[in-house]
Design a protein around this motif. Sequence first.
Motif, PDB file in Angstrom:
ATOM      1  N   LEU A 139       0.826  -1.218   0.000  1.00  0.00           N
ATOM      2  CA  LEU A 139       0.000   0.000   0.000  1.00  0.00           C
ATOM      3  C   LEU A 139       0.855   1.261   0.000  1.00  0.00           C
ATOM      4  O   LEU A 139       0.542   2.222  -0.701  1.00  0.00           O
ATOM      5  CB  LEU A 139      -0.913   0.027   1.229  1.00  0.00           C
ATOM      6  N   SER A 190       0.822   3.988  -2.900  1.00  0.00           N
ATOM      7  CA  SER A 190       0.341   5.320  -2.529  1.00  0.00           C
ATOM      8  C   SER A 190       1.215   6.440  -3.072  1.00  0.00           C
ATOM      9  O   SER A 190       0.724   7.537  -3.355  1.00  0.00           O
ATOM     10  CB  SER A 190       0.241   5.440  -1.003  1.00  0.00           C
ATOM     11  N   TYR A 244     -10.908  -2.972  -1.029  1.00  0.00           N
ATOM     12  CA  TYR A 244      -9.965  -3.187  -2.131  1.00  0.00           C
ATOM     13  C   TYR A 244     -10.679  -3.721  -3.369  1.00  0.00           C
ATOM     14  O   TYR A 244     -10.475  -3.229  -4.479  1.00  0.00           O
ATOM     15  CB  TYR A 244      -8.861  -4.149  -1.681  1.00  0.00           C
ATOM     16  N   ARG A 273      -6.994   3.675   0.128  1.00  0.00           N
ATOM     17  CA  ARG A 273      -5.748   3.078   0.626  1.00  0.00           C
ATOM     18  C   ARG A 273      -5.490   3.483   2.082  1.00  0.00           C
ATOM     19  O   ARG A 273      -5.019   2.669   2.877  1.00  0.00           O
ATOM     20  CB  ARG A 273      -4.563   3.495  -0.232  1.00  0.00           C
ATOM     21  N   ALA A 288      -5.178   0.942   5.081  1.00  0.00           N
ATOM     22  CA  ALA A 288      -3.986   0.966   5.936  1.00  0.00           C
ATOM     23  C   ALA A 288      -4.379   1.048   7.412  1.00  0.00           C
ATOM     24  O   ALA A 288      -3.780   0.365   8.256  1.00  0.00           O
ATOM     25  CB  ALA A 288      -3.082   2.135   5.555  1.00  0.00           C
TER      26      ALA A 288
END
Length: 154
Positions: free
Chosen positions: A23, A27, A101, A135, A139
Motif C-alpha cells: 500500500l 500510494s 480493495y 488506501r 492501511a
Amino acid sequence: MPQPRTDLLGLSALGSAFLLGFLVIDSAFDWKTAAHGDFQAADDYYDTILVAPQVNLGVVIAGGLHLLPLLLVTDTVRSSLDGSSKLWRMWWCSLSALLLYLVLIIPRYRKILKHDKAEELKRVTKNWWLVLVTRVLIAVLLGWNIGEFVALLR
C-alpha cells in the motif's frame, strides 16, 4: 470461550504488514496522480506492476497470509459474537479491508490497464483521490489488525 491460536493470528498480522508495504509503495504513485494530476506516472507504474507475475504472486501470498489464518479460526470468531473479542475485531478489519480493495480499487486498476491514450487516462484517473483515500482506510484497518494481534500477546 476457546482461545485463538496466536501462531495463526501472527501469520495474519505478518500478511497485514506485507500488504501495508504494498500500500505504501502504491500510494506514492497514487499521490502523484491525485494531487498533481500526473496521470502518466500512474499509467506507467500500473502498466508495469499489475502485469508483473512476481508482484501479483507477492500480493496473493501476503493476502493469503493475511486472510487464511482468520478463516481457519472462524469457529473461535463465531463463539465471540458479542463483538468484544480482539479476534472478532481482527476478523472484521480484514474483511472490511478486502471489500474496500475489491470494490473501490480493483475496478480502477482494470480501467487504467484498458486505456493508453492521454485523454482516456485523464478521464480514468480524474477522481484518483478516491483510490488514495481508500488506501488510507485500508492501511488503518490493516494497522488495527496488527494492533489487535499485538494486544492478544499481552
